[in-house]
Enzyme design. Structure first.
Site, short mmCIF file in Angstrom:
data_model
loop_
_atom_site.label_atom_id
_atom_site.label_comp_id
_atom_site.label_asym_id
_atom_site.label_seq_id
_atom_site.Cartn_x
_atom_site.Cartn_y
_atom_site.Cartn_z
N PRO A 10 14.25 9.16 -0.75
CG PRO A 10 12.69 10.72 -0.06
CD PRO A 10 13.40 9.48 0.38
CG ASN A 11 14.06 13.37 -4.77
OD1 ASN A 11 13.52 13.09 -5.85
ND2 ASN A 11 13.40 13.96 -3.80
NE ARG A 18 18.32 18.71 -11.46
CZ ARG A 18 18.18 18.60 -12.76
NH1 ARG A 18 18.78 19.44 -13.57
NH2 ARG A 18 17.45 17.65 -13.29
CE1 TYR A 23 22.72 16.08 -0.68
CE2 TYR A 23 21.88 17.19 -2.63
CZ TYR A 23 21.76 16.87 -1.29
OH TYR A 23 20.69 17.33 -0.57
CG ASN A 74 20.87 9.61 3.15
OD1 ASN A 74 19.98 10.35 3.60
ND2 ASN A 74 21.84 10.06 2.37
CB ALA A 77 13.18 14.91 1.78
CG HIS A 80 14.90 16.97 7.26
ND1 HIS A 80 16.01 16.93 8.07
CD2 HIS A 80 15.39 16.87 5.98
CE1 HIS A 80 17.10 16.82 7.32
NE2 HIS A 80 16.75 16.78 6.05
CD GLU A 98 19.64 10.48 10.93
OE1 GLU A 98 19.38 10.18 12.13
OE2 GLU A 98 19.32 11.56 10.43
CG HIS A 100 22.00 12.97 6.77
ND1 HIS A 100 20.82 12.84 6.07
CD2 HIS A 100 21.72 12.71 8.05
CE1 HIS A 100 19.87 12.53 6.94
NE2 HIS A 100 20.39 12.43 8.14
NE ARG A 107 22.16 21.18 2.12
CZ ARG A 107 21.54 20.24 1.40
NH1 ARG A 107 21.69 18.96 1.71
NH2 ARG A 107 20.79 20.58 0.38
O1 CA2 Z 1 22.79 14.93 2.79
C1 CA2 Z 1 22.02 13.98 2.61
O2 CA2 Z 1 22.40 12.84 2.42
C2 CA2 Z 1 20.51 14.24 2.62
O3 CA2 Z 1 19.88 13.15 3.30
C3 CA2 Z 1 20.09 14.28 1.15
C4 CA2 Z 1 18.63 14.65 0.93
C5 CA2 Z 1 18.24 15.91 1.73
O4 CA2 Z 1 16.85 16.11 1.64
C6 CA2 Z 1 18.64 15.79 3.20
O5 CA2 Z 1 18.31 16.98 3.87
C7 CA2 Z 1 20.12 15.52 3.34
C8 CA2 Z 1 18.33 14.92 -0.56
C9 CA2 Z 1 18.75 13.84 -1.49
C10 CA2 Z 1 18.49 14.26 -2.91
O6 CA2 Z 1 19.72 14.33 -3.60
C11 CA2 Z 1 19.75 14.88 -4.85
C12 CA2 Z 1 20.95 14.83 -5.50
C13 CA2 Z 1 21.08 15.38 -6.75
C14 CA2 Z 1 20.00 15.96 -7.37
C15 CA2 Z 1 18.79 16.03 -6.71
C16 CA2 Z 1 18.67 15.48 -5.45
#
Ligand code: CA2
Length: 142
Positions: A10-11, A18, A23, A74, A77, A80, A98, A100, A107
Site C-alpha cells: 500500500p501507498n 511526498r 523514499y 515490499n 505498512a 508491521h 523482503e 524496504h 525510523r
Molecule cells: O521503506 C519502505 O519501503 C516501507 O516499506 C515503505 C512503507 C512504510 O510503511 C514501511 O514502514 C517502510 C510506506 C510506503 C508509502 O510510501 C509513500 C511514498 C511517498 C508518499 C507517501 C507514501
C-alpha cells in the site's frame, strides 16, 4: 528461466509525490521500470503486482503457488501488521526476499517489527531502488 513475482504494498504507488528525504524523488513508474530492467539483465522473468489491499496481496500470493520460483515483496505498512500475508507466504512456501526502500530500523519504533521477516530468507533495508536489484540477484545467483 526463473519466474519471480514482485509485490509492492500500500501507498508505494504514491512514490515520488511526498517524503523524498525518506523514499527519494523517483516515482513508482520509475521503480517498476528499474525492476523490469534489472530482471532482464539478470535473466529473470518478472511479474509486477501492486495493491493497496491486504486481501488482494494474500490472493496474489496464493495464486503464485506452483507458478513462481521466488517472491520479492515490499509489504509497505502491512510489514508491521499483517499475519495474513505472513501466513500466505508460509502457505505457498515460495522462497521470498523482503525489501524496504528506507531503513526501517532507524525510523519510528513500530517499523522495527516485521511479520514477513519471520518467513523471508533475506531482508534488505535502506538501499532504495538498489535493494530490489539485490533481491533479484538473490534469485539469479549473480
Ligand atoms: O521503506 C519502505 O519501503 C516501507 O516499506 C515503505 C512503507 C512504510 O510503511 C514501511 O514502514 C517502510 C510506506 C510506503 C508509502 O510510501 C509513500 C511514498 C511517498 C508518499 C507517501 C507514501
Amino acid at each position: 528461466m526463473k519466474k519471480i513475482l514482485v509485490i509492492n504494498g500500500p501507498n508505494l504507488n504514491l512514490l515520488g509525490l511526498r517524503e523524498p528525504a525518506i523514499y527519494g524523488n523517483r516515482d513508482f513508474k520509475a521503480l517498476e521500470a528499474f525492476i523490469l530492467e534489472n530482471g532482464l539483465d539478470l535473466g529473470l522473468q518478472i511479474e509486477l503486482f501492486q495493491s493497496n489491499h491486504e486481501g488482494a496481496i494474500v490472493d496474489k500470493i496464493q495464486q503464485a503457488y506452483g507458478v513462481f520460483d521466488g517472491i520479492v515483496i515490499n509489504p509497505a505498512a502491512y510489514t508491521h501488521t499483517s499475519v495474513a500475508i505472513l501466513d500466505a507466504l508460509k502457505g505457498v512456501a515460495i522462497p521470498t526476499v523482503e525489501v524496504h526502500l528506507s531503513d526501517v530500523d532507524s525510523r519510528e519504533e513500530f517499523r522495527r517489527h516485521s511479520f514477513v521477516s519471520l518467513y523471508a530468507s533475506k531482508v534488505i533495508k535502506g538501499k532504495g531502488f538498489d535493494g530490489y536489484r539485490e533481491a533479484l540477484e538473490y534469485f539469479s545467483g549473480k
